[in-house]
Design a protein around this motif. Structure first.
Motif, PDB file in Angstrom:
ATOM      1  N   LEU A 176      -5.446 127.996  37.981  1.00  0.00           N
ATOM      2  CA  LEU A 176      -6.195 126.265  37.647  1.00  0.00           C
ATOM      3  C   LEU A 176      -7.884 126.260  37.278  1.00  0.00           C
ATOM      4  O   LEU A 176      -8.246 125.867  36.245  1.00  0.00           O
ATOM      5  N   ALA A 177      -8.234 127.239  37.954  1.00  0.00           N
ATOM      6  CA  ALA A 177      -9.441 127.955  37.963  1.00  0.00           C
ATOM      7  C   ALA A 177      -9.587 128.200  35.775  1.00  0.00           C
ATOM      8  O   ALA A 177     -10.660 128.160  35.610  1.00  0.00           O
ATOM      9  N   ALA A 178      -8.821 128.755  35.814  1.00  0.00           N
ATOM     10  CA  ALA A 178      -8.696 129.644  34.770  1.00  0.00           C
ATOM     11  C   ALA A 178      -9.075 128.769  33.442  1.00  0.00           C
ATOM     12  O   ALA A 178      -9.081 129.301  32.405  1.00  0.00           O
ATOM     13  N   HIS A 179      -8.477 127.731  33.668  1.00  0.00           N
ATOM     14  CA  HIS A 179      -7.736 126.679  32.452  1.00  0.00           C
ATOM     15  C   HIS A 179      -9.179 125.313  33.442  1.00  0.00           C
ATOM     16  O   HIS A 179      -7.389 124.384  33.260  1.00  0.00           O
ATOM     17  N   PRO A 180     -10.179 124.962  33.586  1.00  0.00           N
ATOM     18  CA  PRO A 180     -10.601 124.104  34.728  1.00  0.00           C
ATOM     19  C   PRO A 180     -10.532 122.133  33.276  1.00  0.00           C
ATOM     20  O   PRO A 180     -10.777 121.124  33.660  1.00  0.00           O
ATOM     21  N   ARG A 181     -10.746 122.771  32.379  1.00  0.00           N
ATOM     22  CA  ARG A 181     -10.265 120.895  31.620  1.00  0.00           C
ATOM     23  C   ARG A 181      -9.046 120.851  31.665  1.00  0.00           C
ATOM     24  O   ARG A 181      -8.744 119.390  31.349  1.00  0.00           O
ATOM     25  N   ILE A 182      -7.620 121.163  31.954  1.00  0.00           N
ATOM     26  CA  ILE A 182      -6.375 120.597  31.892  1.00  0.00           C
ATOM     27  C   ILE A 182      -6.077 120.274  33.399  1.00  0.00           C
ATOM     28  O   ILE A 182      -4.796 120.001  33.751  1.00  0.00           O
ATOM     29  N   VAL A 183      -7.084 120.297  34.208  1.00  0.00           N
ATOM     30  CA  VAL A 183      -6.905 119.942  36.198  1.00  0.00           C
ATOM     31  C   VAL A 183      -6.346 118.310  36.198  1.00  0.00           C
ATOM     32  O   VAL A 183      -5.122 119.049  36.902  1.00  0.00           O
ATOM     33  N   PRO A 184      -6.817 118.108  35.035  1.00  0.00           N
ATOM     34  CA  PRO A 184      -6.596 116.117  35.832  1.00  0.00           C
ATOM     35  C   PRO A 184      -4.902 116.189  35.328  1.00  0.00           C
ATOM     36  O   PRO A 184      -4.605 115.357  35.563  1.00  0.00           O
ATOM     37  N   TYR A 185      -4.809 116.988  34.425  1.00  0.00           N
ATOM     38  CA  TYR A 185      -3.236 117.035  33.757  1.00  0.00           C
ATOM     39  C   TYR A 185      -2.337 117.401  34.535  1.00  0.00           C
ATOM     40  O   TYR A 185      -1.527 116.642  35.247  1.00  0.00           O
ATOM     41  N   LEU A 186      -2.865 118.753  34.636  1.00  0.00           N
ATOM     42  CA  LEU A 186      -2.078 119.349  36.301  1.00  0.00           C
ATOM     43  C   LEU A 186      -1.369 118.467  37.922  1.00  0.00           C
ATOM     44  O   LEU A 186      -1.148 118.851  38.261  1.00  0.00           O
ATOM     45  N   GLY A 225      -9.321 119.578  43.358  1.00  0.00           N
ATOM     46  CA  GLY A 225     -10.664 119.062  43.482  1.00  0.00           C
ATOM     47  C   GLY A 225     -11.378 120.235  43.352  1.00  0.00           C
ATOM     48  O   GLY A 225     -12.830 120.793  42.320  1.00  0.00           O
ATOM     49  N   SER A 226     -10.611 121.687  43.913  1.00  0.00           N
ATOM     50  CA  SER A 226     -11.289 122.860  44.075  1.00  0.00           C
ATOM     51  C   SER A 226     -11.582 123.719  42.866  1.00  0.00           C
ATOM     52  O   SER A 226     -12.907 123.798  42.249  1.00  0.00           O
ATOM     53  N   ALA A 227     -10.868 123.038  41.811  1.00  0.00           N
ATOM     54  CA  ALA A 227     -10.677 123.604  40.360  1.00  0.00           C
ATOM     55  C   ALA A 227     -11.653 123.442  39.074  1.00  0.00           C
ATOM     56  O   ALA A 227     -11.497 123.427  37.908  1.00  0.00           O
ATOM     57  N   LEU A 228     -11.763 121.760  39.742  1.00  0.00           N
ATOM     58  CA  LEU A 228     -12.464 120.848  38.321  1.00  0.00           C
ATOM     59  C   LEU A 228     -13.919 121.240  38.340  1.00  0.00           C
ATOM     60  O   LEU A 228     -13.301 121.332  36.609  1.00  0.00           O
ATOM     61  N   GLY A 229     -14.331 122.251  39.378  1.00  0.00           N
ATOM     62  CA  GLY A 229     -15.385 122.765  38.043  1.00  0.00           C
ATOM     63  C   GLY A 229     -15.711 123.872  39.299  1.00  0.00           C
ATOM     64  O   GLY A 229     -15.697 123.629  40.427  1.00  0.00           O
TER      65      GLY A 229
END
Length: 228
Positions: free
Chosen positions: A93-103, A147-151
């Protein structure tokens, strides 16, 4: 004119381009029109492969989820499995933080997300967790990891010491956090994950019964966790 040897579009090419677009511009900047422009095709061409925009997003989400390792559920103690899963999940997830809310949403019909949910839930139930509690544990882990991967908390500080030193005396060294962003963020996640598992261990003993001693992770296991 002769037909091209390869089709202009494929599902994989669309998914890769969509992932790159979301990485660059976020979910708000993603649209099928924008994606078609990136691919150099007309918008309707996308619908030969995906019926809706949401189907494209689901495919992008699954292309990330499929990288998460859940193979150890059922093979090692559930506490070790949660720790390994947590590190692997966060790395993806941290490699793609901008799609985390969808994931962060439920798995819906996404095959990789459903396979992950099945492995985690099955592993927890087989380890003795009551089904309802197994569901709670799986959801809790997802909330924590997402939450940890969002930013990056550490990256949110500027490198100018004068911003903090005078008005915020306890943040006199905060300007150094951005420099050590990876260590701070990964250290915070590891600490939180350990605390979460320790708390769940107490809940397990109250709900199910005593836990056996936990075997110490080997150096290879620890390296596996940190670099997934």
């Amino acid at each position: 004119m002769p037909r091209p040897r390869q089709a202009l579009l494929s599902r994989q090419r669309i998914v890769e381009a969509a992932a790159a677009l979301i990485d660059a511009e976020g979910l708000a900047g993603f649209s099928t029109r924008r994606l078609a422009a990136e691919l150099g095709v007309r918008g309707p061409s996308l619908y030969n492969h995906f019926a809706t925009k949401d189907e494209i997003l689901d495919a992008v989400a699954d292309s990330i989820t499929v990288r998460v390792d859940v193979s150890f559920f059922g093979d090692v103690d559930w506490r070790q499995a949660l720790r390994r899963w947590g590190h692997s999940y966060r790395a993806a997830l941290a490699a793609h933080p901008r799609i985390v809310p969808y994931l962060a949403q439920g798995p819906g019909r996404r095959p990789a997300a459903l396979a992950m949910a099945d492995a985690v839930y099955g592993g927890l139930v087989d380890a003795g967790w009551p089904p309802a509690r197994a569901t709670h544990v799986g959801a809790l882990m997802r909330y924590f990891v997402a939450g940890s991967a969002l930013g990056s908390f550490a990256r949110g500080f500027v490198e100018d010491p004068s911003v903090y030193a005078d008005q915020y005396p306890h943040l006199a060294q905060a300007h150094r956090l951005a420099e050590h962003q990876q260590q701070v963020d990964e250290g915070a996640f590891a600490l939180g994950l350990d605390a979460l598992i320790a708390g769940l261990s107490g809940t397990y003993e109250e709900t199910v019964g005593p836990l056996p001693p936990l075997a110490k992770e080997t150096e290879a296991d620890e390296s596996h966790d940190l670099h997934r």
